[in-house]
Design an enzyme around this catalytic site. Structure first.
Site, PDB file in Angstrom:
ATOM      1  CB  SER A 147      -0.971  -0.064   1.180  1.00  0.00           C
ATOM      2  OG  SER A 147      -1.994   0.867   0.994  1.00  0.00           O
ATOM      3  CG  ASP A 226      -7.451  -3.289  -1.790  1.00  0.00           C
ATOM      4  OD1 ASP A 226      -8.001  -2.355  -1.192  1.00  0.00           O
ATOM      5  OD2 ASP A 226      -6.218  -3.465  -1.830  1.00  0.00           O
ATOM      6  CG  HIS A 259      -5.589  -2.610   1.358  1.00  0.00           C
ATOM      7  ND1 HIS A 259      -4.985  -2.481   0.133  1.00  0.00           N
ATOM      8  CD2 HIS A 259      -4.978  -1.700   2.164  1.00  0.00           C
ATOM      9  CE1 HIS A 259      -4.063  -1.542   0.189  1.00  0.00           C
ATOM     10  NE2 HIS A 259      -4.032  -1.050   1.407  1.00  0.00           N
TER      11      HIS A 259
HETATM   12  N1  LIG Z   1      -7.603   2.838   9.628  1.00  0.00           N
HETATM   13  C1  LIG Z   1      -7.977   2.704   8.286  1.00  0.00           C
HETATM   14  C2  LIG Z   1      -7.365   1.478   7.625  1.00  0.00           C
HETATM   15  C3  LIG Z   1      -5.891   1.494   7.682  1.00  0.00           C
HETATM   16  C4  LIG Z   1      -5.313   0.391   6.831  1.00  0.00           C
HETATM   17  O1  LIG Z   1      -6.013  -0.349   6.175  1.00  0.00           O
HETATM   18  N2  LIG Z   1      -3.995   0.308   6.824  1.00  0.00           N
HETATM   19  C5  LIG Z   1      -3.376  -0.684   6.012  1.00  0.00           C
HETATM   20  C6  LIG Z   1      -2.450  -0.013   5.042  1.00  0.00           C
HETATM   21  S1  LIG Z   1      -3.376   1.105   4.016  1.00  0.00           S
HETATM   22  C7  LIG Z   1      -2.204   1.833   3.031  1.00  0.00           C
HETATM   23  O2  LIG Z   1      -1.116   2.126   3.277  1.00  0.00           O
HETATM   24  C8  LIG Z   1      -2.655  -1.688   6.863  1.00  0.00           C
HETATM   25  O3  LIG Z   1      -1.702  -2.316   6.446  1.00  0.00           O
HETATM   26  N3  LIG Z   1      -3.144  -1.848   8.078  1.00  0.00           N
HETATM   27  C9  LIG Z   1      -2.558  -2.747   9.067  1.00  0.00           C
HETATM   28  C10 LIG Z   1      -3.264  -4.037   9.210  1.00  0.00           C
HETATM   29  O4  LIG Z   1      -2.907  -4.768  10.142  1.00  0.00           O
HETATM   30  O5  LIG Z   1      -4.142  -4.358   8.390  1.00  0.00           O
HETATM   31  C11 LIG Z   1      -9.450   2.647   8.145  1.00  0.00           C
HETATM   32  O6  LIG Z   1     -10.072   2.779   9.182  1.00  0.00           O
HETATM   33  O7  LIG Z   1      -9.949   2.489   7.020  1.00  0.00           O
END
Ligand SMILES: N[C@@H](CCC(=O)N[C@@H](CSC=O)C(=O)NCC(=O)O)C(=O)O
Length: 281
Positions: A147, A226, A259
């Protein structure tokens, strides 16, 4: 050697060690943390850049990469995603800007320019320090990410030819100038300078290449379930840019994957093998 290096934790893992460190970063001007999986016999180094809201722990805990990395002899370096504790007003107000959202660039706009220097930190401090510690060179160093970290992997590999021999990404932000995450980050960190934005946009960078920069090919995996695919990630823009540049790209689209780290864990072994094929050849 990294200044003030402290081992915070060490865990036996598939015959190697999963370690977490803190050090005093001269580039960032603050303490920074990173994770390092050291396999029983390190033969190459793979740097993983994590996404928004993540830390140096996220990939180490959730991706399940250590078993195969130990077998292949791949050390796994997992930097943090931004400076922390800088005290910049509003730094933790958003999840997509500021803390845990460093976008792997050096900010030029205030109030971020003093500490938000993730590109210089990675290229000129953390990476050389870890390579020296492991006795490995750029010839045996690969880069991947997810991401925002996929954006970091593609752009840093393109901006620093010769620093990474192999590159891949999971669901990368491919055209940050065209998506809300990228537009917010670039306006905040770089100001209104269009040329500076283009210099950190993977698709624009690939379009500007005069020859294919990665003869070994680039691997990207993308989930079709995603929620960020259409609005933030835009792999089709990078696919078109690779086609125009003559760059070999394997872009795999997977029905039913979102995602998150279940998606990453499902395909991480393919990425380790992609890098090992080039780094250990
Ligand atoms: N807080 C956000 C969602 C945040 C999210 O999905 N972070 C991803 C990376 S997004 C792009 O860089 C991630 O890797 N999160 C860590 C995990 O453990 O999944 C929301 O509320 O939408």
């Amino acid at each position: 050697m990294l200044e003030g290096l402290e081992l915070l934790a060490e865990h036996g893992c598939f015959g190697g060690q999963q370690r977490f460190y803190r050090h005093a970063s001269a580039q960032i001007g603050l303490p920074m943390r990173f994770g390092l999986f050291v396999p029983p016999q390190p033969r190459a180094l793979l740097v993983y850049l994590a996404g928004l809201t993540c830390s140096e722990e996220t990939f180490a805990i959730k991706a399940g990469a250590q078993r195969l990395a130990a077998e292949l002899g791949l050390a796994l370096l997992t930097p943090d995603t931004s400076p922390r504790g800088a005290g910049v007003m509003g730094e933790a107000d958003s999840w997509d800007f500021g803390v845990a959202a460093g976008f792997y660039l050096d900010a030029s706009a205030q109030p971020w320019a003093q500490h938000w220097r993730m590109e210089s930190y990675l290229l000129h401090e953390l990476l050389p320090g870890v390579q020296k510690e492991l006795g490995l060179s750029a010839q045996s160093t690969g880069l991947f990410g997810h991401s925002m970290g996929g954006h970091g992997a593609l752009t840093l590999a393109l901006r620093h030819p010769g620093s990474f021999r192999s590159v891949s990404a999971f669901a990368p932000v491919c055209a940050p100038m065209q998506c809300p995450w990228g537009q917010k980050a670039f306006a905040g960190y770089l100001g209104a300078n269009h040329a500076a934005h283009a210099a950190h946009d993977a698709s624009a960078l690939m379009l500007s290449q005069t020859r294919p920069p990665f003869p070994a090919g680039i691997l990207i995996d993308q989930g079709l379930a995603d929620p960020f695919l259409a609005t933030q990630l835009m792999p089709e823009a990078f696919e078109a840019a690779c086609l125009a540049a003559g760059q070999d790209l394997t872009l795999r689209r997977h029905a039913g994957y979102d995602h998150g780290y279940y998606f990453i864990a499902s395909f991480v072994n393919d990425h380790l093998r992609h890098h090992a094929a080039h780094l250990l050849a």
